[in-house]
Design a protein around this motif. Structure first.
Motif, PDB file in Angstrom:
ATOM      1  N   ARG A  18      36.846  30.008  49.131  1.00  0.00           N
ATOM      2  CA  ARG A  18      35.451  30.248  48.742  1.00  0.00           C
ATOM      3  C   ARG A  18      34.877  31.442  49.491  1.00  0.00           C
ATOM      4  NH1 ARG A  18      32.628  24.422  48.042  1.00  0.00           N
ATOM      5  NH2 ARG A  18      33.619  23.913  46.094  1.00  0.00           N
ATOM      6  N   SER A  19      34.962  31.412  50.819  1.00  0.00           N
ATOM      7  CA  SER A  19      34.328  32.456  51.619  1.00  0.00           C
ATOM      8  C   SER A  19      35.217  33.660  51.836  1.00  0.00           C
ATOM      9  CB  SER A  19      33.922  31.888  52.982  1.00  0.00           C
ATOM     10  OG  SER A  19      33.121  30.748  52.812  1.00  0.00           O
ATOM     11  N   TRP A  20      36.543  33.471  51.876  1.00  0.00           N
ATOM     12  CA  TRP A  20      37.457  34.545  52.258  1.00  0.00           C
ATOM     13  C   TRP A  20      38.394  34.948  51.146  1.00  0.00           C
ATOM     14  CZ3 TRP A  20      36.471  36.900  56.712  1.00  0.00           C
ATOM     15  CH2 TRP A  20      35.678  36.217  57.634  1.00  0.00           C
ATOM     16  N   VAL A  21      38.039  34.693  49.893  1.00  0.00           N
ATOM     17  CA  VAL A  21      38.961  34.988  48.803  1.00  0.00           C
ATOM     18  C   VAL A  21      39.111  36.495  48.586  1.00  0.00           C
ATOM     19  CG1 VAL A  21      37.277  34.857  46.919  1.00  0.00           C
ATOM     20  CG2 VAL A  21      39.652  34.261  46.507  1.00  0.00           C
ATOM     21  N   LEU A  22      38.040  37.276  48.766  1.00  0.00           N
ATOM     22  CA  LEU A  22      38.143  38.719  48.545  1.00  0.00           C
ATOM     23  C   LEU A  22      39.061  39.389  49.571  1.00  0.00           C
ATOM     24  CD1 LEU A  22      37.258  41.136  46.870  1.00  0.00           C
ATOM     25  CD2 LEU A  22      35.343  41.419  48.432  1.00  0.00           C
ATOM     26  N   PRO A  23      38.916  39.132  50.892  1.00  0.00           N
ATOM     27  CA  PRO A  23      39.886  39.728  51.815  1.00  0.00           C
ATOM     28  C   PRO A  23      41.315  39.254  51.568  1.00  0.00           C
ATOM     29  CG  PRO A  23      37.979  38.935  53.017  1.00  0.00           C
ATOM     30  CD  PRO A  23      37.836  38.472  51.603  1.00  0.00           C
ATOM     31  N   PHE A  24      41.470  38.024  51.126  1.00  0.00           N
ATOM     32  CA  PHE A  24      42.793  37.491  50.812  1.00  0.00           C
ATOM     33  C   PHE A  24      43.436  38.291  49.677  1.00  0.00           C
ATOM     34  CE2 PHE A  24      45.585  34.229  48.930  1.00  0.00           C
ATOM     35  CZ  PHE A  24      46.264  33.821  50.067  1.00  0.00           C
ATOM     36  N   GLU A  25      42.682  38.584  48.637  1.00  0.00           N
ATOM     37  CA  GLU A  25      43.199  39.345  47.503  1.00  0.00           C
ATOM     38  C   GLU A  25      43.413  40.810  47.876  1.00  0.00           C
ATOM     39  OE1 GLU A  25      44.321  38.268  44.635  1.00  0.00           O
ATOM     40  OE2 GLU A  25      43.912  36.254  45.330  1.00  0.00           O
ATOM     41  N   VAL A  26      42.526  41.375  48.693  1.00  0.00           N
ATOM     42  CA  VAL A  26      42.694  42.768  49.127  1.00  0.00           C
ATOM     43  C   VAL A  26      43.979  42.908  49.930  1.00  0.00           C
ATOM     44  CG1 VAL A  26      41.729  44.546  50.641  1.00  0.00           C
ATOM     45  CG2 VAL A  26      40.261  43.369  49.022  1.00  0.00           C
ATOM     46  N   LEU A  27      44.274  41.930  50.769  1.00  0.00           N
ATOM     47  CA  LEU A  27      45.512  41.963  51.544  1.00  0.00           C
ATOM     48  C   LEU A  27      46.734  41.910  50.632  1.00  0.00           C
ATOM     49  CD1 LEU A  27      46.858  41.942  54.318  1.00  0.00           C
ATOM     50  CD2 LEU A  27      46.723  39.462  54.261  1.00  0.00           C
ATOM     51  N   SER A  28      46.686  41.105  49.582  1.00  0.00           N
ATOM     52  CA  SER A  28      47.837  41.041  48.669  1.00  0.00           C
ATOM     53  C   SER A  28      48.017  42.365  47.927  1.00  0.00           C
ATOM     54  CB  SER A  28      47.673  39.887  47.682  1.00  0.00           C
ATOM     55  OG  SER A  28      46.571  40.129  46.828  1.00  0.00           O
ATOM     56  N   VAL A  29      46.922  43.024  47.550  1.00  0.00           N
ATOM     57  CA  VAL A  29      47.031  44.336  46.891  1.00  0.00           C
ATOM     58  C   VAL A  29      47.563  45.373  47.873  1.00  0.00           C
ATOM     59  CG1 VAL A  29      45.674  46.194  45.841  1.00  0.00           C
ATOM     60  CG2 VAL A  29      45.277  43.829  45.164  1.00  0.00           C
ATOM     61  N   LEU A  30      47.148  45.278  49.143  1.00  0.00           N
ATOM     62  CA  LEU A  30      47.634  46.211  50.157  1.00  0.00           C
ATOM     63  C   LEU A  30      49.143  46.060  50.362  1.00  0.00           C
ATOM     64  CD1 LEU A  30      46.921  48.274  52.427  1.00  0.00           C
ATOM     65  CD2 LEU A  30      46.716  46.312  53.931  1.00  0.00           C
ATOM     66  N   LEU A  31      49.631  44.828  50.413  1.00  0.00           N
ATOM     67  CA  LEU A  31      51.070  44.612  50.553  1.00  0.00           C
ATOM     68  C   LEU A  31      51.837  45.120  49.329  1.00  0.00           C
ATOM     69  CD1 LEU A  31      51.140  41.083  52.215  1.00  0.00           C
ATOM     70  CD2 LEU A  31      51.752  43.254  53.247  1.00  0.00           C
ATOM     71  N   LEU A  32      51.274  44.926  48.146  1.00  0.00           N
ATOM     72  CA  LEU A  32      51.913  45.441  46.946  1.00  0.00           C
ATOM     73  C   LEU A  32      51.958  46.965  46.966  1.00  0.00           C
ATOM     74  CD1 LEU A  32      53.112  44.960  44.121  1.00  0.00           C
ATOM     75  CD2 LEU A  32      50.780  45.078  43.246  1.00  0.00           C
ATOM     76  N   ALA A  33      50.865  47.602  47.395  1.00  0.00           N
ATOM     77  CA  ALA A  33      50.842  49.065  47.477  1.00  0.00           C
ATOM     78  C   ALA A  33      51.859  49.569  48.493  1.00  0.00           C
ATOM     79  CB  ALA A  33      49.440  49.542  47.843  1.00  0.00           C
ATOM     80  N   ALA A  34      52.033  48.860  49.594  1.00  0.00           N
ATOM     81  CA  ALA A  34      53.027  49.257  50.587  1.00  0.00           C
ATOM     82  C   ALA A  34      54.431  49.167  50.012  1.00  0.00           C
ATOM     83  CB  ALA A  34      52.906  48.384  51.831  1.00  0.00           C
ATOM     84  N   LEU A  35      54.706  48.139  49.230  1.00  0.00           N
ATOM     85  CA  LEU A  35      56.030  47.998  48.616  1.00  0.00           C
ATOM     86  C   LEU A  35      56.278  49.090  47.592  1.00  0.00           C
ATOM     87  CD1 LEU A  35      58.580  46.319  48.458  1.00  0.00           C
ATOM     88  CD2 LEU A  35      57.476  44.918  46.735  1.00  0.00           C
TER      89      LEU A  35
END
Length: 193
Positions: free
Chosen positions: A135-152
């Protein structure tokens, strides 16, 4: 001293020893495997402290995803994984900075708590923690997943610079067995543009 204290000390020693091996080894893949041991010891410490959810998140996310991504990126980029004499630098500046930071943090903690006992709140449940994360931290959670995908994706692009480039466009001959598309006639050769 209870059995939990002995187990915490043993797991802490394993984590510190593996952490030292991570920064001291000259072999990159071995450093990644030592990192797995260090993070696994931290997960064991969380289990001893009865924080089961945090321990399993540590195993699933850090050990299972981040370290595998690190090793996959190292192997994908065809980076040299052994010891390299041209990358050796003196280690005393890093030891000085790391030791200074460790002593500074220890002094800060001792000054903040003065060896006083701190009452901890009641342990949370997995339901409450999941509710807070999603609920409160879903946006940073998704941003982190996009960041890891961009790194790959960046690792793939850096490892394979020929992706997306036409054969022979930069003056390099095409790979054997590959046909190149016919060149367009230039304007000075009688072609119309």
């Amino acid at each position: 001293m209870t059995a939990a204290d002995v187990l915490l000390l043993a797991l802490g020693a394993v984590a510190v020893g593996a952490g030292l091996l991570v920064v001291a080894t000259r072999h990159l893949v071995r450093a990644g495997l030592h990192l797995v041991v260090c993070l696994g010891a931290l997960a064991g410490m969380y289990l001893v402290l009865t924080a089961e959810l945090v321990a399993w998140v540590q195993v699933l996310i850090y050990v299972g995803a981040v370290v595998v991504l690190l090793l996959f990126a190292v192997m994908l980029t065809r980076a040299p994984i052994g010891a390299s004499a041209d990358l050796d630098r003196p280690g005393w500046p890093a030891a000085l900075v790391g030791g200074g930071a460790g002593l500074g943090l220890a002094a800060l903690l001792v000054d903040a708590f003065r060896w006083s006992r701190v009452d901890l709140p009641a342990a949370g449940t997995a339901e409450r923690l999941g509710e807070q994360v999603f609920r409160s931290w879903v946006l940073p959670f998704e941003v982190l997943s996009v960041l890891l995908l961009a790194a790959l994706v960046g690792a793939v692009v850096l490892a394979r610079p020929e992706i997306g480039r036409r054969p022979g466009a930069d003056g390099t001959p095409p790979a054997p067995g590959r046909r190149t598309p016919p060149a367009l006639p230039r304007a000075d050769e009688g072609g119309r543009r």
